[in-house]
Design a protein around this motif. Structure first.
Motif, PDB file in Angstrom:
ATOM      1  N   THR A  50       0.789  -1.100  -0.149  1.00 18.95           N
ATOM      2  CA  THR A  50       0.034   0.025  -0.084  1.00 18.95           C
ATOM      3  C   THR A  50       0.647   1.292   0.027  1.00 18.95           C
ATOM      4  OG1 THR A  50      -1.903   1.102   1.204  1.00 18.95           O
ATOM      5  CG2 THR A  50      -0.167   0.292   2.407  1.00 18.95           C
ATOM      6  N   TYR A  51       0.251   2.427  -0.486  1.00 18.00           N
ATOM      7  CA  TYR A  51       0.943   3.629  -0.698  1.00 18.00           C
ATOM      8  C   TYR A  51       0.189   4.549   0.096  1.00 18.00           C
ATOM      9  CZ  TYR A  51       3.356   1.203  -4.360  1.00 18.00           C
ATOM     10  OH  TYR A  51       3.869   0.256  -5.339  1.00 18.00           O
ATOM     11  N   THR A  52       0.844   5.647   0.873  1.00 18.67           N
ATOM     12  CA  THR A  52       0.389   7.054   1.161  1.00 18.67           C
ATOM     13  C   THR A  52       1.356   7.977   1.102  1.00 18.67           C
ATOM     14  OG1 THR A  52      -0.950   7.926   3.100  1.00 18.67           O
ATOM     15  CG2 THR A  52       0.882   6.864   3.848  1.00 18.67           C
ATOM     16  N   GLY A  53       1.099   9.340   1.347  1.00 18.61           N
ATOM     17  CA  GLY A  53       1.917  10.212   1.405  1.00 18.61           C
ATOM     18  C   GLY A  53       2.609  10.561   2.722  1.00 18.61           C
ATOM     19  N   ASP A  54       3.314  11.659   2.893  1.00 16.89           N
ATOM     20  CA  ASP A  54       3.660  11.959   4.062  1.00 16.89           C
ATOM     21  C   ASP A  54       2.690  12.346   5.040  1.00 16.89           C
ATOM     22  OD1 ASP A  54       4.322  15.252   3.593  1.00 16.89           O
ATOM     23  OD2 ASP A  54       4.404  13.805   1.736  1.00 16.89           O
ATOM     24  N   GLY A  55       1.766  13.027   4.475  1.00 21.50           N
ATOM     25  CA  GLY A  55       0.670  13.409   5.321  1.00 21.50           C
ATOM     26  C   GLY A  55      -0.273  12.267   6.053  1.00 21.50           C
ATOM     27  N   GLY A  56      -0.390  11.189   5.329  1.00 18.38           N
ATOM     28  CA  GLY A  56      -0.912   9.993   5.721  1.00 18.38           C
ATOM     29  C   GLY A  56      -0.348   9.552   7.002  1.00 18.38           C
ATOM     30  N   THR A  57       1.113   9.853   7.106  1.00 23.30           N
ATOM     31  CA  THR A  57       1.577   9.029   8.434  1.00 23.30           C
ATOM     32  C   THR A  57       1.279   9.864   9.704  1.00 23.30           C
ATOM     33  OG1 THR A  57       3.511  10.761   8.302  1.00 23.30           O
ATOM     34  CG2 THR A  57       3.674   8.605   6.921  1.00 23.30           C
ATOM     35  N   SER A  58       0.400  10.711   9.781  1.00 27.64           N
ATOM     36  CA  SER A  58       0.011  11.638  10.668  1.00 27.64           C
ATOM     37  C   SER A  58      -1.410  11.100  11.036  1.00 27.64           C
ATOM     38  CB  SER A  58      -0.154  13.027  10.437  1.00 27.64           C
ATOM     39  OG  SER A  58       1.140  13.651  10.124  1.00 27.64           O
ATOM     40  N   GLU A  69       8.966 -13.352   7.090  1.00 25.81           N
ATOM     41  CA  GLU A  69       9.782 -12.347   8.194  1.00 25.81           C
ATOM     42  C   GLU A  69       9.102 -10.978   8.414  1.00 25.81           C
ATOM     43  OE1 GLU A  69      14.029 -11.611   6.720  1.00 25.81           O
ATOM     44  OE2 GLU A  69      14.150 -14.086   6.178  1.00 25.81           O
ATOM     45  N   GLY A  70       7.950 -11.211   7.942  1.00 22.15           N
ATOM     46  CA  GLY A  70       7.160 -10.057   8.297  1.00 22.15           C
ATOM     47  C   GLY A  70       7.189  -8.697   7.425  1.00 22.15           C
ATOM     48  N   PRO A  71       6.313  -7.454   7.891  1.00 22.54           N
ATOM     49  CA  PRO A  71       6.217  -6.335   6.944  1.00 22.54           C
ATOM     50  C   PRO A  71       7.471  -5.255   7.192  1.00 22.54           C
ATOM     51  CG  PRO A  71       5.173  -6.066   9.049  1.00 22.54           C
ATOM     52  CD  PRO A  71       5.698  -7.625   9.201  1.00 22.54           C
ATOM     53  N   THR A  72       7.506  -4.439   6.072  1.00 25.98           N
ATOM     54  CA  THR A  72       8.445  -3.391   5.845  1.00 25.98           C
ATOM     55  C   THR A  72       7.944  -2.204   5.800  1.00 25.98           C
ATOM     56  OG1 THR A  72      10.281  -5.007   5.123  1.00 25.98           O
ATOM     57  CG2 THR A  72      10.511  -2.699   4.735  1.00 25.98           C
ATOM     58  N   LEU A  73       8.386  -0.807   6.338  1.00 23.69           N
ATOM     59  CA  LEU A  73       8.037   0.361   6.037  1.00 23.69           C
ATOM     60  C   LEU A  73       9.063   1.080   5.186  1.00 23.69           C
ATOM     61  CD1 LEU A  73       5.953   2.612   6.621  1.00 23.69           C
ATOM     62  CD2 LEU A  73       7.276   3.221   8.714  1.00 23.69           C
ATOM     63  N   ILE A  74       8.604   1.402   4.172  1.00 23.47           N
ATOM     64  CA  ILE A  74       9.581   2.115   2.974  1.00 23.47           C
ATOM     65  C   ILE A  74       9.318   3.543   2.951  1.00 23.47           C
ATOM     66  CG2 ILE A  74      10.289   2.159   0.798  1.00 23.47           C
ATOM     67  CD1 ILE A  74       9.893  -0.718   0.652  1.00 23.47           C
ATOM     68  N   GLU A  75      10.105   4.367   3.151  1.00 26.23           N
ATOM     69  CA  GLU A  75      10.053   6.078   2.782  1.00 26.23           C
ATOM     70  C   GLU A  75      10.632   6.488   1.599  1.00 26.23           C
ATOM     71  OE1 GLU A  75      10.492  10.432   4.850  1.00 26.23           O
ATOM     72  OE2 GLU A  75      11.308   8.661   5.874  1.00 26.23           O
ATOM     73  N   THR A  76       9.930   6.839   0.591  1.00 25.87           N
ATOM     74  CA  THR A  76      10.717   7.356  -0.689  1.00 25.87           C
ATOM     75  C   THR A  76      10.705   8.802  -0.769  1.00 25.87           C
ATOM     76  OG1 THR A  76       8.384   7.310  -1.993  1.00 25.87           O
ATOM     77  CG2 THR A  76       9.834   5.297  -1.965  1.00 25.87           C
ATOM     78  N   PRO A  94       2.608 -10.525   5.723  1.00 18.71           N
ATOM     79  CA  PRO A  94       3.454 -10.112   4.411  1.00 18.71           C
ATOM     80  C   PRO A  94       2.856  -8.907   3.915  1.00 18.71           C
ATOM     81  CG  PRO A  94       2.002 -11.794   4.144  1.00 18.71           C
ATOM     82  CD  PRO A  94       1.720 -11.541   5.400  1.00 18.71           C
ATOM     83  N   ALA A  95       3.337  -7.812   4.519  1.00 18.27           N
ATOM     84  CA  ALA A  95       2.694  -6.474   3.942  1.00 18.27           C
ATOM     85  C   ALA A  95       4.059  -5.472   3.739  1.00 18.27           C
ATOM     86  CB  ALA A  95       1.975  -5.605   4.938  1.00 18.27           C
ATOM     87  N   ILE A  96       3.943  -4.528   2.725  1.00 20.66           N
ATOM     88  CA  ILE A  96       4.956  -3.528   2.414  1.00 20.66           C
ATOM     89  C   ILE A  96       4.004  -2.278   2.412  1.00 20.66           C
ATOM     90  CG2 ILE A  96       6.607  -2.478   0.752  1.00 20.66           C
ATOM     91  CD1 ILE A  96       6.678  -5.333  -0.365  1.00 20.66           C
ATOM     92  N   PHE A  97       4.682  -1.485   3.361  1.00 17.84           N
ATOM     93  CA  PHE A  97       3.817  -0.077   3.187  1.00 17.84           C
ATOM     94  C   PHE A  97       4.743   1.009   2.941  1.00 17.84           C
ATOM     95  CE2 PHE A  97       2.420  -2.754   7.185  1.00 17.84           C
ATOM     96  CZ  PHE A  97       1.079  -2.595   6.810  1.00 17.84           C
ATOM     97  N   VAL A  98       4.262   1.617   1.765  1.00 20.10           N
ATOM     98  CA  VAL A  98       4.984   2.708   1.348  1.00 20.10           C
ATOM     99  C   VAL A  98       4.660   4.031   1.510  1.00 20.10           C
ATOM    100  CG1 VAL A  98       6.222   3.495  -0.788  1.00 20.10           C
ATOM    101  CG2 VAL A  98       5.585   1.108  -0.747  1.00 20.10           C
ATOM    102  N   ILE A  99       5.642   4.985   2.174  1.00 25.98           N
ATOM    103  CA  ILE A  99       5.435   6.453   2.573  1.00 25.98           C
ATOM    104  C   ILE A  99       6.128   7.033   1.322  1.00 25.98           C
ATOM    105  CG2 ILE A  99       5.559   8.364   3.866  1.00 25.98           C
ATOM    106  CD1 ILE A  99       6.337   6.284   6.273  1.00 25.98           C
TER     107      ILE A  99
END
Length: 368
Positions: free
Chosen positions: A169-177, A256-263, A194-199
């Protein structure tokens, strides 16, 4: 016995923040600067990734123009974020699930959604949300951050079914608030889903600068609170984005579970075409600085250096994209118009009394 050294929470924070350095493979000059991180894609894969990025840039240009002409409805520009969006998606498999935000229609298209459907979604037509069989994705989420909670649930479902796939899934920087952001990454971490979270940190939540949204030095470090890995990557570098997403996917399918990625990226246009004016909160110097980091320009330079890309090849992709947009728009225009009564028929099997009156009113208007 010496007294235990007092733990200074400020020092702990500094140590954590120091670990979140931005990863980069391809610099602004199109040079490989981190050979250890180079994903070593084949020549064919490199050309395909560039093709998708150029096609997506043209789609954005045409969609923006169509919106201004009144031929599309809601639209959130994507120019500048092609590496963040397309390279991360390129690291996925067909069986993976994509849960997009409203700016992430390009990933849906490359995941199998017909372009006509994307145009109908923009127009608010119900058929824009009727995905073909086999397209493992949800419709773009309009509620900020809500897709993070959904992603955790879809990922847990994948795990319970024993599938070797992931949900991204994807969200913007504002979504992290948003509270949904924390709930989503925490749930996924707790269940080792097994999730990938993209900021996609494009520096502005509509008009609010990133530095006013959080005191955290990076957004990726918020992963620490959920006990999951977090990484910061140059979001204008397609090779780096592909690499970190592929590594996150490999970890997820290995259990091995999820990862949070900030682009770290930038949107050249407004937040959406619905009246936002970025010149009111961004400077021309800032725009210019980010344009020098353009993902397509640097990737083009890299591929030209490898004799894999040319002006002629890029022009072919551009013309194909324009033709695809023209054909999809024609098909969307030919789709039967959505009516108020048709929407009511879809929504209600038994209409409440207040809608019965409205139904008859609109039925009379539509019959004229």
């Amino acid at each position: 016995m010496a007294a235990n050294k007092k733990l200074n929470p400020v020092d702990v924070l500094s140590e954590i923040e120091a670990k979140f350095e931005m990863l980069q493979v391809l610099n602004e000059k199109g040079e490989i600067v981190n050979k250890d991180m180079d994903p070593k894609l084949s020549d064919e894969e490199l050309v395909e990734l560039m093709t998708r990025m150029v096609w997506t840039r043209v789609l954005d240009e045409r969609s923006t123009a169509l919106n201004r002409q009144g031929r599309l409805g809601f639209y959130a520009p994507t120019a500048g974020q092609e590496a963040s969006q397309i390279a991360s998606h390129y690291a996925l498999s067909e069986g993976d699930y994509v849960l997009p935000g409203y700016r992430d229609v390009p990933q849906l298209i490359w995941h199998g959604l017909p372009l006509t459907k994307a145009f109908l979604f923009s127009r608010g037509h119900y058929k824009g949300n009727q995905f073909p069989e086999g397209v493992n994705a949800l419709s773009p989420q309009i509620i900020i951050g809500a897709q993070y909670v959904q992603n955790a649930g879809v990922a847990l479902g994948i795990k319970k079914r024993g599938k070797e796939n992931v949900a991204i899934t994807y969200t913007g920087d504002g979504g992290t608030s948003q509270g949904d952001f924390y709930e989503g990454i925490n749930f996924a971490g707790a269940y080792n889903a097994p999730a990938i979270f993209v900021i996609q940190n494009n520096n502005y939540a509509i008009s609010t600068p990133r530095e006013l949204q959080s005191k955290a030095a990076t957004l990726a470090q918020k992963a620490v609170s959920a006990g999951i890995p977090g990484v910061v990557v140059d979001g204008m570098d397609p090779l780096a984005v592909y690499k970190v997403t592929k590594d996150a996917r490999d970890r997820a399918v290995a259990g091995e579970g999820p990862t949070l990625i900030e682009t770290m990226c930038y949107r050249y246009g407004p937040h959406t075409m619905a009246g936002d004016d970025p010149t009111r909160y961004r400077t021309s110097d800032e725009d210019s600085d980010w344009e020098k980091k353009d993902p397509i320009v640097r990737f083009r330079t890299y591929l030209e250096g490898k004799k894999l890309w040319s002006k002629e090849k890029e022009e072919e992709v551009i013309e194909q994209a324009k033709a695809d947009v023209k054909a999809a728009l024609k098909e969307a225009d030919a789709t039967e118009k959505q009516t108020v009564t048709g929407l009511m028929d879809l929504m209600y099997d038994v209409k409440p009394s207040n809608l019965k009156e409205q139904y008859e009113y609109y039925k009379g208007k539509e019959s004229k």
